[in-house]
Design a protein around this motif. Structure first.
Motif, PDB file in Angstrom:
ATOM      1  N   PHE A   9      12.121 124.736  53.578  1.00 46.60           N
ATOM      2  CA  PHE A   9      13.576 125.987  52.851  1.00 46.60           C
ATOM      3  C   PHE A   9      13.376 126.770  53.433  1.00 46.60           C
ATOM      4  CE2 PHE A   9      14.021 126.852  48.176  1.00 46.60           C
ATOM      5  CZ  PHE A   9      15.195 126.270  48.306  1.00 46.60           C
ATOM      6  N   ARG A  10      14.295 127.453  52.921  1.00 49.00           N
ATOM      7  CA  ARG A  10      14.020 129.548  52.587  1.00 49.00           C
ATOM      8  C   ARG A  10      15.522 129.666  51.814  1.00 49.00           C
ATOM      9  NH1 ARG A  10      14.502 134.159  53.621  1.00 49.00           N
ATOM     10  NH2 ARG A  10      12.746 135.702  54.671  1.00 49.00           N
ATOM     11  N   GLU A  11      14.855 129.770  50.965  1.00 46.11           N
ATOM     12  CA  GLU A  11      15.957 131.032  49.771  1.00 46.11           C
ATOM     13  C   GLU A  11      15.506 132.517  49.044  1.00 46.11           C
ATOM     14  OE1 GLU A  11      18.449 129.398  46.545  1.00 46.11           O
ATOM     15  OE2 GLU A  11      18.609 127.834  47.864  1.00 46.11           O
ATOM     16  N   VAL A  12      16.608 133.285  49.304  1.00 46.38           N
ATOM     17  CA  VAL A  12      16.050 134.335  47.937  1.00 46.38           C
ATOM     18  C   VAL A  12      16.893 134.140  46.972  1.00 46.38           C
ATOM     19  CG1 VAL A  12      16.204 136.805  48.431  1.00 46.38           C
ATOM     20  CG2 VAL A  12      16.188 135.638  50.582  1.00 46.38           C
ATOM     21  N   PRO A  14       5.761 120.571  45.950  1.00 49.81           N
ATOM     22  CA  PRO A  14       3.911 121.397  46.703  1.00 49.81           C
ATOM     23  C   PRO A  14       5.011 122.163  48.465  1.00 49.81           C
ATOM     24  CG  PRO A  14       4.025 119.615  45.359  1.00 49.81           C
ATOM     25  CD  PRO A  14       5.552 119.275  45.001  1.00 49.81           C
ATOM     26  N   GLY A  15       4.425 122.470  48.261  1.00 44.17           N
ATOM     27  CA  GLY A  15       4.399 123.184  50.317  1.00 44.17           C
ATOM     28  C   GLY A  15       5.438 124.520  50.233  1.00 44.17           C
ATOM     29  N   ILE A  16       5.908 124.432  49.082  1.00 40.33           N
ATOM     30  CA  ILE A  16       6.850 125.424  48.412  1.00 40.33           C
ATOM     31  C   ILE A  16       6.401 126.904  47.878  1.00 40.33           C
ATOM     32  CG2 ILE A  16       9.132 126.405  48.008  1.00 40.33           C
ATOM     33  CD1 ILE A  16       9.625 124.174  50.046  1.00 40.33           C
ATOM     34  N   ALA A  17       6.568 127.619  47.771  1.00 40.82           N
ATOM     35  CA  ALA A  17       5.556 128.863  47.578  1.00 40.82           C
ATOM     36  C   ALA A  17       6.696 130.197  47.220  1.00 40.82           C
ATOM     37  CB  ALA A  17       5.036 129.627  48.806  1.00 40.82           C
ATOM     38  N   LEU A  18       6.333 130.798  46.224  1.00 38.73           N
ATOM     39  CA  LEU A  18       7.370 132.318  45.897  1.00 38.73           C
ATOM     40  C   LEU A  18       6.710 133.385  45.944  1.00 38.73           C
ATOM     41  CD1 LEU A  18      10.238 133.070  44.129  1.00 38.73           C
ATOM     42  CD2 LEU A  18       8.154 133.376  42.064  1.00 38.73           C
ATOM     43  N   ASP A  19       7.574 134.069  46.808  1.00 37.93           N
ATOM     44  CA  ASP A  19       7.007 135.466  47.668  1.00 37.93           C
ATOM     45  C   ASP A  19       7.394 136.503  46.618  1.00 37.93           C
ATOM     46  OD1 ASP A  19       6.544 138.174  47.544  1.00 37.93           O
ATOM     47  OD2 ASP A  19       6.392 137.481  50.451  1.00 37.93           O
ATOM     48  N   ARG A  20       6.559 136.783  45.378  1.00 40.42           N
ATOM     49  CA  ARG A  20       6.976 137.647  43.632  1.00 40.42           C
ATOM     50  C   ARG A  20       7.816 138.854  44.361  1.00 40.42           C
ATOM     51  NH1 ARG A  20       3.812 137.345  38.903  1.00 40.42           N
ATOM     52  NH2 ARG A  20       4.341 139.145  38.945  1.00 40.42           N
ATOM     53  N   HIS A  21       7.287 139.494  45.216  1.00 39.52           N
ATOM     54  CA  HIS A  21       7.553 140.805  45.818  1.00 39.52           C
ATOM     55  C   HIS A  21       9.160 140.728  46.355  1.00 39.52           C
ATOM     56  CE1 HIS A  21       4.206 142.218  44.999  1.00 39.52           C
ATOM     57  NE2 HIS A  21       3.380 141.756  45.245  1.00 39.52           N
ATOM     58  N   THR A  22       9.545 139.428  47.376  1.00 37.66           N
ATOM     59  CA  THR A  22      10.605 139.498  47.818  1.00 37.66           C
ATOM     60  C   THR A  22      11.599 138.915  47.326  1.00 37.66           C
ATOM     61  OG1 THR A  22      10.106 137.566  49.343  1.00 37.66           O
ATOM     62  CG2 THR A  22       9.778 140.491  49.972  1.00 37.66           C
ATOM     63  N   GLY A  23      11.495 137.821  46.031  1.00 37.55           N
ATOM     64  CA  GLY A  23      12.358 136.934  45.237  1.00 37.55           C
ATOM     65  C   GLY A  23      12.480 135.875  46.344  1.00 37.55           C
ATOM     66  N   THR A  24      11.666 135.519  47.437  1.00 32.62           N
ATOM     67  CA  THR A  24      11.692 134.203  48.308  1.00 32.62           C
ATOM     68  C   THR A  24      11.012 132.860  48.211  1.00 32.62           C
ATOM     69  OG1 THR A  24      12.692 135.984  49.946  1.00 32.62           O
ATOM     70  CG2 THR A  24      12.527 133.720  50.729  1.00 32.62           C
ATOM     71  N   LEU A  25      12.380 132.183  48.144  1.00 29.99           N
ATOM     72  CA  LEU A  25      11.083 130.126  48.246  1.00 29.99           C
ATOM     73  C   LEU A  25      10.800 130.151  49.993  1.00 29.99           C
ATOM     74  CD1 LEU A  25      12.593 128.841  44.947  1.00 29.99           C
ATOM     75  CD2 LEU A  25      10.575 129.455  45.617  1.00 29.99           C
ATOM     76  N   ALA A  26       9.709 129.477  50.093  1.00 30.85           N
ATOM     77  CA  ALA A  26       9.832 129.321  51.145  1.00 30.85           C
ATOM     78  C   ALA A  26       8.601 128.312  51.699  1.00 30.85           C
ATOM     79  CB  ALA A  26       9.887 130.218  51.957  1.00 30.85           C
ATOM     80  N   PRO A  50       6.570 114.083  48.021  1.00 32.89           N
ATOM     81  CA  PRO A  50       8.245 112.827  46.757  1.00 32.89           C
ATOM     82  C   PRO A  50       8.381 113.265  45.198  1.00 32.89           C
ATOM     83  CG  PRO A  50       6.806 111.333  48.438  1.00 32.89           C
ATOM     84  CD  PRO A  50       6.040 112.209  48.145  1.00 32.89           C
ATOM     85  N   GLY A  51       9.255 113.248  45.362  1.00 35.02           N
ATOM     86  CA  GLY A  51       9.238 113.475  43.299  1.00 35.02           C
ATOM     87  C   GLY A  51      10.402 114.607  42.926  1.00 35.02           C
ATOM     88  N   LEU A  52      10.142 114.598  41.875  1.00 29.48           N
ATOM     89  CA  LEU A  52      11.738 115.418  40.720  1.00 29.48           C
ATOM     90  C   LEU A  52      10.615 116.522  40.287  1.00 29.48           C
ATOM     91  CD1 LEU A  52      13.898 112.813  38.821  1.00 29.48           C
ATOM     92  CD2 LEU A  52      14.320 114.509  40.865  1.00 29.48           C
ATOM     93  N   TYR A  53      11.237 117.663  40.765  1.00 28.66           N
ATOM     94  CA  TYR A  53      10.974 118.745  40.783  1.00 28.66           C
ATOM     95  C   TYR A  53      11.847 119.892  40.299  1.00 28.66           C
ATOM     96  CZ  TYR A  53       7.114 116.734  43.967  1.00 28.66           C
ATOM     97  OH  TYR A  53       6.080 116.191  44.182  1.00 28.66           O
TER      98      TYR A  53
END
Length: 195
Positions: free
Chosen positions: A77-80, A96-108, A114-117
């Motif tokens: 997954f990758r989304e700005v 879990p497994g997805i991180a936010l780059d605070r400076h670029t605003g990108t989730l990747a 499994p689960g609801l988030y």
């Protein structure tokens, strides 16, 4: 602009204020702003503070509803979510497994569990400049404060000062007149004495 609502002196880089509070001189903040924004090409979008809510259903066996994105474990997954504005998680949790780059605003990343988030991501500035500083006073060099906090206001009690003769008592007028006459006499004496 709400982050720095003060006049920038003529000839100073318009974003020099971003480097206030680091113990740099005015010349250093100006030069640093010219380097970062003009030479290196960093951008300031001026995005107002807002938030975006994202919902993920990772291999969730039931219907989670229309607001959820259906994804699978192992899927990349990758989304700005906050271009040019900075971002931070303010509530909820990223899958879990997805991180936010605070400076670029990108989730990747890659979904791993499994689960609801549900996660709320704030876009825009986290702090603003308070020229007086929270201590309030002309000797304060200013400081960065949370964007939702009110800036310091210096309150001055001028009730003891009489702005016009109409506001003075007869006794205060007599004292003022005596002081002026004494001042005038001393100036005349200096002039006659030649010094």
């Amino acid at each position: 602009m709400d982050i720095y609502p003060y006049e920038v002196p003529e000839g100073v880089h318009p974003y020099a204020w971003m480097f206030l509070g680091f113990g740099l001189s005015g010349e250093q903040t100006d030069e640093l702003a010219r380097h970062v924004f003009d030479r290196l090409g960093a951008r300031w979008s001026g995005v107002e503070r807002e938030s975006v809510v994202l919902r993920f259903a990772v291999d969730f066996p039931l219907d989670a509803g229309d607001g959820y994105r259906r994804v699978s474990v192992g899927e990349r997954f990758r989304e700005v979510v906050a271009p040019d504005s900075g971002a931070r998680v303010v509530s909820g949790f990223l899958p879990p497994g997805i991180a936010l780059d605070r400076h670029t605003g990108t989730l990747a990343g890659t979904f791993t569990k499994p689960g609801l988030y549900t996660v709320e991501i704030a876009r825009g500035p986290e702090v603003k400049w308070d020229a007086l500083g929270t201590r309030g006073g002309p000797e304060s060099v200013g400081e960065w404060i949370p964007v939702g906090e009110k800036r310091a206001v210096v309150e001055q009690d001028l009730s003891m000062h009489k702005p016009t003769l109409d506001d003075m008592t007869d006794e205060e007028k007599a004292q003022a007149l005596a002081g002026l006459l004494a001042w005038e006499a001393s100036k005349a004496a200096e002039a006659n004495s030649g010094y």
